[in-house]
Design a protein around this motif. Structure first.
Motif, PDB file in Angstrom:
ATOM      1  N   THR A  74      73.864  48.581 -29.397  1.00 45.06           N
ATOM      2  CA  THR A  74      74.833  47.991 -28.642  1.00 45.06           C
ATOM      3  C   THR A  74      75.593  49.197 -28.310  1.00 45.06           C
ATOM      4  O   THR A  74      76.301  48.867 -27.149  1.00 45.06           O
ATOM      5  N   LEU A  75      75.971  49.981 -28.601  1.00 38.46           N
ATOM      6  CA  LEU A  75      76.834  51.248 -28.273  1.00 38.46           C
ATOM      7  C   LEU A  75      76.156  51.943 -27.178  1.00 38.46           C
ATOM      8  O   LEU A  75      76.709  52.534 -26.493  1.00 38.46           O
ATOM      9  N   GLN A  76      74.736  51.854 -27.123  1.00 40.32           N
ATOM     10  CA  GLN A  76      74.218  52.448 -25.978  1.00 40.32           C
ATOM     11  C   GLN A  76      74.129  51.578 -24.686  1.00 40.32           C
ATOM     12  O   GLN A  76      74.040  51.916 -23.731  1.00 40.32           O
ATOM     13  N   GLN A  77      74.312  50.132 -25.055  1.00 37.99           N
ATOM     14  CA  GLN A  77      74.450  49.298 -23.926  1.00 37.99           C
ATOM     15  C   GLN A  77      75.846  49.162 -23.425  1.00 37.99           C
ATOM     16  O   GLN A  77      76.222  48.984 -22.254  1.00 37.99           O
ATOM     17  N   ASP A  78      76.959  49.229 -24.278  1.00 37.56           N
ATOM     18  CA  ASP A  78      78.147  49.039 -23.985  1.00 37.56           C
ATOM     19  C   ASP A  78      79.067  49.954 -25.094  1.00 37.56           C
ATOM     20  O   ASP A  78      79.278  49.686 -26.138  1.00 37.56           O
ATOM     21  N   PRO A  79      79.476  51.125 -24.827  1.00 33.19           N
ATOM     22  CA  PRO A  79      79.757  51.989 -25.713  1.00 33.19           C
ATOM     23  C   PRO A  79      81.187  51.891 -26.381  1.00 33.19           C
ATOM     24  O   PRO A  79      81.616  52.422 -27.162  1.00 33.19           O
ATOM     25  N   ARG A  80      81.901  50.601 -25.941  1.00 33.77           N
ATOM     26  CA  ARG A  80      83.366  50.498 -26.318  1.00 33.77           C
ATOM     27  C   ARG A  80      83.254  49.730 -27.706  1.00 33.77           C
ATOM     28  O   ARG A  80      84.225  49.956 -28.420  1.00 33.77           O
ATOM     29  N   GLY A  81      82.174  49.220 -28.171  1.00 32.30           N
ATOM     30  CA  GLY A  81      82.070  48.511 -29.390  1.00 32.30           C
ATOM     31  C   GLY A  81      82.997  47.565 -29.649  1.00 32.30           C
ATOM     32  O   GLY A  81      83.623  47.437 -30.679  1.00 32.30           O
ATOM     33  N   LEU A  82      83.187  46.705 -28.875  1.00 33.39           N
ATOM     34  CA  LEU A  82      84.500  45.979 -28.662  1.00 33.39           C
ATOM     35  C   LEU A  82      84.525  44.755 -29.917  1.00 33.39           C
ATOM     36  O   LEU A  82      85.649  44.470 -30.357  1.00 33.39           O
TER      37      LEU A  82
ATOM     38  N   VAL B 182      81.395  57.278 -26.192  1.00 35.00           N
ATOM     39  CA  VAL B 182      81.400  56.451 -27.258  1.00 35.00           C
ATOM     40  C   VAL B 182      82.780  56.170 -27.639  1.00 35.00           C
ATOM     41  O   VAL B 182      83.514  56.834 -28.036  1.00 35.00           O
ATOM     42  N   GLY B 183      82.901  54.580 -27.896  1.00 36.54           N
ATOM     43  CA  GLY B 183      84.184  54.083 -28.223  1.00 36.54           C
ATOM     44  C   GLY B 183      84.503  54.637 -29.559  1.00 36.54           C
ATOM     45  O   GLY B 183      85.971  55.018 -29.604  1.00 36.54           O
ATOM     46  N   GLN B 184      83.996  54.446 -30.647  1.00 39.25           N
ATOM     47  CA  GLN B 184      84.389  54.757 -32.008  1.00 39.25           C
ATOM     48  C   GLN B 184      83.546  56.287 -32.265  1.00 39.25           C
ATOM     49  O   GLN B 184      82.666  56.563 -31.712  1.00 39.25           O
ATOM     50  N   ASN B 185      84.271  56.786 -33.576  1.00 37.32           N
ATOM     51  CA  ASN B 185      83.499  57.777 -34.062  1.00 37.32           C
ATOM     52  C   ASN B 185      82.151  57.343 -34.625  1.00 37.32           C
ATOM     53  O   ASN B 185      81.969  56.211 -35.035  1.00 37.32           O
TER      54      ASN B 185
ATOM     55  N   PRO C 244      78.670  44.229 -30.338  1.00 38.02           N
ATOM     56  CA  PRO C 244      78.662  43.809 -29.015  1.00 38.02           C
ATOM     57  C   PRO C 244      79.972  43.345 -28.703  1.00 38.02           C
ATOM     58  O   PRO C 244      80.699  43.151 -29.005  1.00 38.02           O
ATOM     59  N   ALA C 245      80.036  43.164 -27.198  1.00 34.16           N
ATOM     60  CA  ALA C 245      81.193  42.413 -26.409  1.00 34.16           C
ATOM     61  C   ALA C 245      80.808  40.814 -26.322  1.00 34.16           C
ATOM     62  O   ALA C 245      79.574  40.599 -26.458  1.00 34.16           O
TER      63      ALA C 245
ATOM     64  N   ASP D  47      98.154  47.257 -26.017  1.00 32.52           N
ATOM     65  CA  ASP D  47      98.710  46.136 -26.157  1.00 32.52           C
ATOM     66  C   ASP D  47      97.754  44.736 -26.003  1.00 32.52           C
ATOM     67  O   ASP D  47      97.580  43.825 -25.290  1.00 32.52           O
ATOM     68  N   GLY D  48      96.775  45.118 -27.061  1.00 33.43           N
ATOM     69  CA  GLY D  48      95.693  43.838 -27.301  1.00 33.43           C
ATOM     70  C   GLY D  48      94.554  44.013 -26.227  1.00 33.43           C
ATOM     71  O   GLY D  48      93.567  43.102 -26.249  1.00 33.43           O
ATOM     72  N   THR D  49      94.437  45.044 -25.350  1.00 31.25           N
ATOM     73  CA  THR D  49      93.527  44.853 -24.328  1.00 31.25           C
ATOM     74  C   THR D  49      92.774  46.240 -24.323  1.00 31.25           C
ATOM     75  O   THR D  49      93.336  47.346 -24.380  1.00 31.25           O
ATOM     76  N   PRO D  50      91.470  46.251 -24.317  1.00 27.73           N
ATOM     77  CA  PRO D  50      90.479  47.606 -24.298  1.00 27.73           C
ATOM     78  C   PRO D  50      91.009  48.260 -22.933  1.00 27.73           C
ATOM     79  O   PRO D  50      91.138  48.024 -21.948  1.00 27.73           O
TER      80      PRO D  50
END
Length: 556
Positions: free
Chosen positions: A89-97, A156-159, A436-437, A539-542
């Motif tokens: 999922t991090l390869q699809q959306d690297p934010r890791g929401l 990538v969003g997280q370590n 995922p998101a 503020d609660g938003t990515p």
């Protein structure tokens, strides 16, 4: 711990050796600081420069180019997800929401299998283990570091960090063959492990109920653990059995740690099946006794009654020999299919997810499969009734044939036992899920609510509402405890010199909203998340920033 509480008089703010008039990148103002050590909260500020914390508590006149007002909020280290499957999922959306909204700043991979090292001969069986990959995702790298570096270099969003999968070691010399390794094969597998550990891998992760991991005997695992001991690396395991032979499986892990000298951890500690629920107290007593004898053993949990894995995992391991193609052949042969049906129904010398879930009503299909009209969130019992199947095992096998990598939730656990385990100070937290998101990109993606709710549930329910532990202690379990076990240097604490992985939230607002009926629902309460000093949630938003790094054992 309430954000407006006065600091405990016995807790002194840390001394900061930092120029009071210097301008820094970011200052977090007026928060209730929980440093991750388990100590009580105290009020103060946090100064961050160059991705690290440079001052904390009373920071004098230090000013920031950017500032965050944390008044009324807890400020603590970001959470470490000890058991993550977010490598695709991090390869699809690297934010890791799903994890970002809970304050997770570090993802740890490697339960049983890792995306490296993958030798040339391993590539095909490795990809077969995962099934059809998401668009743009890749499953195999020559070295584990190559995969982690790839995530960091592409953003990538997280370590991210990883164990070496025990399956990778076995498959490098024996493929998917169901037999013990000979001496030469074991030596070569250990040499491969030694190279990966020298390159910074966290240790070895095994998953002993899934082929080919189930084929590894105790001798093989102990040999790996002896290599781990030389590197001060961790052996972490999905036990060989979590049900009828849970105690024997725990003893196997303790024997491996004792005989090798390696540190060890149990993945997602639980009891499987109603009849086995009383065993949790015995498990905890065994672990406490081992720890008292000097064996370094820990565990992690996720706070849900249902586990999740492939629906095909309800089929006993002997029928998986030869891989997925051979299983499909068996299911297409009437005689073999009848044998498999009887084995699922009657049980045998394996961990029966079907029986421990209570059969068809306790197995929920998480994947949507339009070709066979299986809506996500349906039990096998409901699907069988809708199809008119007299035997729900027929339903299960038909779904596996049509969708070999269908995911399911198995209601095998007992959350009261999870609470009992979490009361012990050596237990940390992992989602056992991907990240995922909640958007169209993942519309058909199978999801267990733990993907969106694990850390919020621990913090909001277990700590704040049920007071199993204090919020400060819950934060320690999700920060400095796993960072120490994993040997992640300069992570998991709010302290001068530490990396600025920070979660900022209103404790009263922290809520897990994901359910089995509606699992793709973000947790609430997280206001800001900093990763390496960069706001990833504000503020609660990515913010869509991708400040994550590839982490390696004992290296910052």
């Amino acid at each position: 711990m309430q954000p407006d509480t006065q600091p405990d008089a016995t807790v002194a703010a840390p001394v900061n050796e930092y120029a009071a008039d210097r301008l820094v990148d970011l200052v977090v103002r007026a928060g209730s600081l929980v440093d991750g050590s388990g100590s009580p909260a105290y009020d103060g500020d946090l100064a961050i420069d160059g991705g690290r914390i440079v001052a904390i508590g009373d920071i004098g006149a230090v000013a920031g180019r950017d500032e965050i007002d944390a008044q009324g909020c807890v400020v603590c280290p970001g959470f470490v997800n000890v058991l993550s499957h977010a490598y695709f999922t991090l390869q699809q959306d690297p934010r890791g929401l799903s994890d970002l909204y809970q304050g997770v700043t570090t993802q740890i991979f490697g339960e049983g299998v890792s995306l490296g090292p993958v030798t040339e001969a391993m590539t095909e069986p490795m990809i077969e283990l995962f099934g059809a990959l998401p668009e743009g995702a890749r499953a195999a790298w020559p070295r584990l570091r190559d995969f982690l570096t790839h995530l960091e270099s592409t953003g990538v969003g997280q370590n991210v960090a990883s164990f070496v999968g025990a399956d990778n070691l076995r498959m490098s010399v024996a493929g998917t063959e169901g037999r013990p390794l000979d001496d030469d094969e074991l030596a070569r597998a250990c040499a491969l492990l030694d190279r990966e550990l020298a390159d910074g891998a966290l240790g070895v992760g095994s998953a002993l109920i899934y082929p080919p991991g189930t084929y590894a005997d105790t001798c093989e695992l102990t040999a790996y653990a002896r290599v781990l001991a030389r590197h001060d690396a961790l052996y972490i395991s999905h036990l060989r059995n979590e049900g009828d032979r849970l105690l024997e499986a725990v003893d196997e892990l303790l024997d491996i740690a004792r005989d090798s000298g390696a540190r060890a951890e149990i993945y997602h500690l639980k009891t499987a099946g109603r009849d086995n629920r009383p065993k949790m107290r015995q498990v905890l007593e065994r672990i406490e006794s081992a720890r008292a004898a000097g064996i370094e053993v820990t565990a992690d949990i996720y706070p849900y009654a249902a586990g999740s894995t492939l629906l095909a995992s309800a089929i006993p391991p002997p029928f998986h020999l030869g891989g997925a193609d051979r299983l499909r052949e068996r299911l297409g042969n009437p005689a073999d299919r009848a044998t498999i049906t009887a084995a699922i129904r009657d049980g045998g010398d394996w961990e029966s997810l079907w029986r421990m879930s209570g059969g068809a009503p306790g197995v929920v299909v998480l994947s949507h499969h339009p070709d066979i009209d299986v809506p996500a969130g349906s039990t096998i019992a409901d699907i069988a009734e809708a199809r008119g199947d007299a035997d729900p095992i027929t339903t299960l096998l038909d779904i596996v044939v049509a969708a070999p990598h269908a995911d399911a939730a198995y209601f095998i656990g007992d959350e009261d036992n999870t609470r009992l385990a979490f009361a012990h100070d050596w237990v940390s937290v992992g989602s056992d899920s991907d990240a995922p998101a909640a958007d169209e990109r993942f519309a058909d993606h199978p999801v267990h609510p733990r993907a969106f709710g694990t850390f919020a549930r621990v913090l909001g329910r277990y700590a704040r509402d049920e007071a199993i532990v204090t919020p400060e202690e819950a934060i320690r379990r999700m920060t400095s405890l796993p960072a120490s076990n994993l040997r992640l240097r300069d992570r998991g604490l709010l302290a001068p010199g530490a990396y600025a992985d920070v979660a900022i939230f209103r404790l009263a607002d922290v809520t897990d909203t994901a359910t089995y009926a509606n699992p793709k629902s973000y947790a609430r309460g997280m206001r800001h998340v900093l990763i390496n000093g960069i706001p990833a949630l504000r503020d609660g938003t990515p913010t869509n920033a991708l400040p994550g790094r590839a982490l390696h054992r004992n290296n910052p």
